[in-house]
Write an enzyme that holds these catalytic residues in place. Sequence first.
Site, PDB file in Angstrom:
ATOM      1  N   THR A   1      -9.386  -1.025   3.040  1.00  0.00           N
ATOM      2  CA  THR A   1      -9.382  -1.512   1.255  1.00  0.00           C
ATOM      3  C   THR A   1      -9.912  -3.040   0.579  1.00  0.00           C
ATOM      4  O   THR A   1     -10.372  -3.671   2.145  1.00  0.00           O
ATOM      5  CB  THR A   1      -8.016  -1.001   1.007  1.00  0.00           C
ATOM      6  OG1 THR A   1      -7.664  -0.816  -0.575  1.00  0.00           O
ATOM      7  CG2 THR A   1      -6.929  -2.169   0.769  1.00  0.00           C
TER       8      THR A   1
ATOM      9  N   LYS B   1     -14.331  -3.770   2.095  1.00  0.00           N
ATOM     10  CA  LYS B   1     -14.935  -2.713   2.061  1.00  0.00           C
ATOM     11  C   LYS B   1     -16.250  -3.052   2.974  1.00  0.00           C
ATOM     12  O   LYS B   1     -16.605  -1.933   3.405  1.00  0.00           O
ATOM     13  CB  LYS B   1     -15.347  -1.432   0.805  1.00  0.00           C
ATOM     14  CG  LYS B   1     -13.666  -1.203   0.794  1.00  0.00           C
ATOM     15  CD  LYS B   1     -13.789  -0.569  -0.655  1.00  0.00           C
ATOM     16  CE  LYS B   1     -11.949  -0.151  -0.644  1.00  0.00           C
ATOM     17  NZ  LYS B   1     -12.576   0.847  -1.960  1.00  0.00           N
TER      18      LYS B   1
ATOM     19  N   ASN C   1     -14.623   2.977   2.876  1.00  0.00           N
ATOM     20  CA  ASN C   1     -13.799   3.092   2.507  1.00  0.00           C
ATOM     21  C   ASN C   1     -12.977   4.105   3.694  1.00  0.00           C
ATOM     22  O   ASN C   1     -11.245   4.010   3.749  1.00  0.00           O
ATOM     23  CB  ASN C   1     -12.831   3.258   1.288  1.00  0.00           C
ATOM     24  CG  ASN C   1     -12.983   4.660   0.918  1.00  0.00           C
ATOM     25  OD1 ASN C   1     -13.484   5.541   1.466  1.00  0.00           O
ATOM     26  ND2 ASN C   1     -11.929   5.123   0.436  1.00  0.00           N
TER      27      ASN C   1
ATOM     28  N   SER D   1       1.069  -1.197  -0.453  1.00  0.00           N
ATOM     29  CA  SER D   1       0.046  -0.182   0.318  1.00  0.00           C
ATOM     30  C   SER D   1       0.853   0.779   0.661  1.00  0.00           C
ATOM     31  O   SER D   1       2.122   1.378   0.661  1.00  0.00           O
ATOM     32  CB  SER D   1      -0.694   0.180   1.107  1.00  0.00           C
ATOM     33  OG  SER D   1      -1.526   0.816   1.320  1.00  0.00           O
TER      34      SER D   1
ATOM     35  N   GLY E   1     -17.051  -3.162 -14.962  1.00  0.00           N
ATOM     36  CA  GLY E   1     -16.363  -3.581 -13.486  1.00  0.00           C
ATOM     37  C   GLY E   1     -18.036  -3.057 -12.625  1.00  0.00           C
ATOM     38  O   GLY E   1     -17.910  -2.086 -12.399  1.00  0.00           O
TER      39      GLY E   1
ATOM     40  N   ASP F   1     -14.311   6.966  -2.536  1.00  0.00           N
ATOM     41  CA  ASP F   1     -13.530   6.355  -3.902  1.00  0.00           C
ATOM     42  C   ASP F   1     -14.366   7.280  -4.903  1.00  0.00           C
ATOM     43  O   ASP F   1     -13.475   7.696  -6.367  1.00  0.00           O
ATOM     44  CB  ASP F   1     -14.106   5.315  -4.251  1.00  0.00           C
ATOM     45  CG  ASP F   1     -12.774   4.296  -3.476  1.00  0.00           C
ATOM     46  OD1 ASP F   1     -12.273   4.307  -2.930  1.00  0.00           O
ATOM     47  OD2 ASP F   1     -13.215   3.084  -3.044  1.00  0.00           O
TER      48      ASP F   1
HETATM   49  P1  NAP Z   1     -14.053  -6.291  -5.929  1.00  0.00           P
HETATM   50  O1  NAP Z   1     -14.705  -5.578  -5.493  1.00  0.00           O
HETATM   51  O2  NAP Z   1     -13.389  -7.409  -5.669  1.00  0.00           O
HETATM   52  O3  NAP Z   1     -14.460  -6.535  -7.784  1.00  0.00           O
HETATM   53  C1  NAP Z   1     -13.714  -7.309  -8.850  1.00  0.00           C
HETATM   54  C2  NAP Z   1     -14.955  -6.622  -9.676  1.00  0.00           C
HETATM   55  O4  NAP Z   1     -13.690  -7.408 -11.415  1.00  0.00           O
HETATM   56  C3  NAP Z   1     -15.825  -7.123 -10.219  1.00  0.00           C
HETATM   57  O5  NAP Z   1     -16.568  -6.597 -10.781  1.00  0.00           O
HETATM   58  C4  NAP Z   1     -15.074  -8.585 -10.940  1.00  0.00           C
HETATM   59  O6  NAP Z   1     -16.146  -8.900 -11.527  1.00  0.00           O
HETATM   60  C5  NAP Z   1     -14.394  -8.468 -12.135  1.00  0.00           C
HETATM   61  N1  NAP Z   1     -12.980  -9.126 -12.727  1.00  0.00           N
HETATM   62  C6  NAP Z   1     -12.476  -9.807 -11.584  1.00  0.00           C
HETATM   63  N2  NAP Z   1     -11.735 -10.461 -12.101  1.00  0.00           N
HETATM   64  C7  NAP Z   1     -12.185 -10.507 -12.946  1.00  0.00           C
HETATM   65  C8  NAP Z   1     -11.039 -10.973 -14.905  1.00  0.00           C
HETATM   66  N3  NAP Z   1     -10.008 -12.510 -13.955  1.00  0.00           N
HETATM   67  N4  NAP Z   1     -11.914 -10.601 -16.129  1.00  0.00           N
HETATM   68  C9  NAP Z   1     -12.863  -9.523 -15.645  1.00  0.00           C
HETATM   69  N5  NAP Z   1     -13.697  -9.076 -14.452  1.00  0.00           N
HETATM   70  C10 NAP Z   1     -13.186  -9.305 -13.611  1.00  0.00           C
HETATM   71  O7  NAP Z   1     -12.769  -5.492  -6.708  1.00  0.00           O
HETATM   72  P2  NAP Z   1     -12.587  -3.251  -6.858  1.00  0.00           P
HETATM   73  O8  NAP Z   1     -12.527  -3.190  -5.264  1.00  0.00           O
HETATM   74  O9  NAP Z   1     -14.141  -3.868  -7.118  1.00  0.00           O
HETATM   75  O10 NAP Z   1     -11.427  -3.378  -7.343  1.00  0.00           O
HETATM   76  C11 NAP Z   1     -11.607  -2.227  -8.009  1.00  0.00           C
HETATM   77  C12 NAP Z   1      -9.802  -2.704  -8.961  1.00  0.00           C
HETATM   78  O11 NAP Z   1     -10.614  -1.002  -8.547  1.00  0.00           O
HETATM   79  C13 NAP Z   1      -8.748  -3.090  -7.869  1.00  0.00           C
HETATM   80  O12 NAP Z   1      -7.677  -3.059  -9.001  1.00  0.00           O
HETATM   81  C14 NAP Z   1      -8.623  -1.867  -6.971  1.00  0.00           C
HETATM   82  O13 NAP Z   1      -6.767  -1.683  -7.083  1.00  0.00           O
HETATM   83  C15 NAP Z   1      -9.073  -0.504  -7.996  1.00  0.00           C
HETATM   84  N6  NAP Z   1      -9.044   0.659  -7.201  1.00  0.00           N
HETATM   85  C16 NAP Z   1      -8.361   1.591  -6.440  1.00  0.00           C
HETATM   86  C17 NAP Z   1      -9.036   2.899  -6.543  1.00  0.00           C
HETATM   87  C18 NAP Z   1      -8.286   3.494  -6.191  1.00  0.00           C
HETATM   88  O14 NAP Z   1      -7.849   4.547  -5.611  1.00  0.00           O
HETATM   89  N7  NAP Z   1      -7.133   4.214  -7.341  1.00  0.00           N
HETATM   90  C19 NAP Z   1      -9.546   2.969  -5.460  1.00  0.00           C
HETATM   91  C20 NAP Z   1     -10.493   1.556  -5.593  1.00  0.00           C
HETATM   92  C21 NAP Z   1     -10.369   0.654  -5.941  1.00  0.00           C
HETATM   93  P3  NAP Z   1     -17.602 -10.003 -11.528  1.00  0.00           P
HETATM   94  O15 NAP Z   1     -17.793  -9.618 -10.569  1.00  0.00           O
HETATM   95  O16 NAP Z   1     -17.365 -11.009 -12.625  1.00  0.00           O
HETATM   96  O17 NAP Z   1     -16.601 -11.283 -10.156  1.00  0.00           O
END
Ligand code: NAP
Length: 280
Positions: free
Chosen positions: A65, A69, A90, A18, A129, A105
């Site tokens: 994170t 969450k 968050n 992180s 997503g 976020d």
């Molecule tokens: P999450 O709640 O676990 O959701 C994962 C998402 O990705 C779901 O929509 C899932 O689809 C999809 N997914 C996972 N593997 C996949 C694959 N192989 N092919 C296609 N879709 C796939 O995770 P999250 O919190 O949404 O985080 C997503 C990303 O955003 C992460 O990389 C995280 O680091 C980033 N993020 C960045 C910030 C920032 O401040 N920059 C803040 C928050 C998050 P299904 O529903 O089909 O499982």
Amino acid sequence: MSPGPDRYAVLGHPIAHSLSPEIHHAFARATGESISYQAIDVSPERFDDFWRHGEGRELRGANITLPLKVLARDLADRLSPAARETGSVNTLIPIRNGWYGDTTDGIGLIRDLDRLGWSLAARRILIIGAGGAGRGIAFPVARSGPRELVIANRTADRAQQLADDLGRTGLTARGCGLDELQNLEPVDGLLHASAAGHGGQLQLPVSLLQVRTWCYDLSYGEAAQPFMRWAREAGATRVSDGLGMLVEQAAESFFLWRGVRPETAPVLAMLLAMLRDRSG
Ligand code: NAP
């Protein structure tokens, strides 16, 4: 004996890589606030115990994170409107006898798009997503007045559910599966909010892009590279990872805890230099 600086932490699992401690320590130096901030690995199984019997009792606030969450939302005694509609927390802020849960976020993304000069209003926007991050950004993106908003997700039902939730608050979006993307007209802005960059495979049709389409990956570091590479190879000239969003969402958390709004541009520049040094 002096009580020492106020303690804050980011909790996640895993959490070792992180950047939040660097970001919050930089904010504290710039604003003269006396805080300490550490990354603590807490598994979902240990989350309750951490607050009830562990270090959680000493914290003045926390960032949360993956994958905690939703557990943080359940822990919070009160929720902000944004945390309630997105279903995720968050940022935990202490209140009398408990915690107030918020999510920064969405505002983090909107401010970073502003910095980049990339518009949402009156544009055709695609979010890929519908997990925690997709939900967190869909509401503020929809409120920014896009001409059309499509949400595509590997599990199509989840995208549809999010579109329905937006609809219940008077916002408009269409949900679909990834297989339907090949029939979509090119978009003006593409927000990649899936976790596919963490080792999965995501095949996207290049027909989604036109010359002026901007492409933003919420991930950063290695996880953002496959999407950013795809976008550049497909001809996009405006491509960004989510490092700026990370700094902006952190600044909003810092403001919620300390009542002081730190400047973000110098901290983003510091992180970029730090990451350049590490990689080369
Ligand atoms: P999450 O709640 O676990 O959701 C994962 C998402 O990705 C779901 O929509 C899932 O689809 C999809 N997914 C996972 N593997 C996949 C694959 N192989 N092919 C296609 N879709 C796939 O995770 P999250 O919190 O949404 O985080 C997503 C990303 O955003 C992460 O990389 C995280 O680091 C980033 N993020 C960045 C910030 C920032 O401040 N920059 C803040 C928050 C998050 P299904 O529903 O089909 O499982």
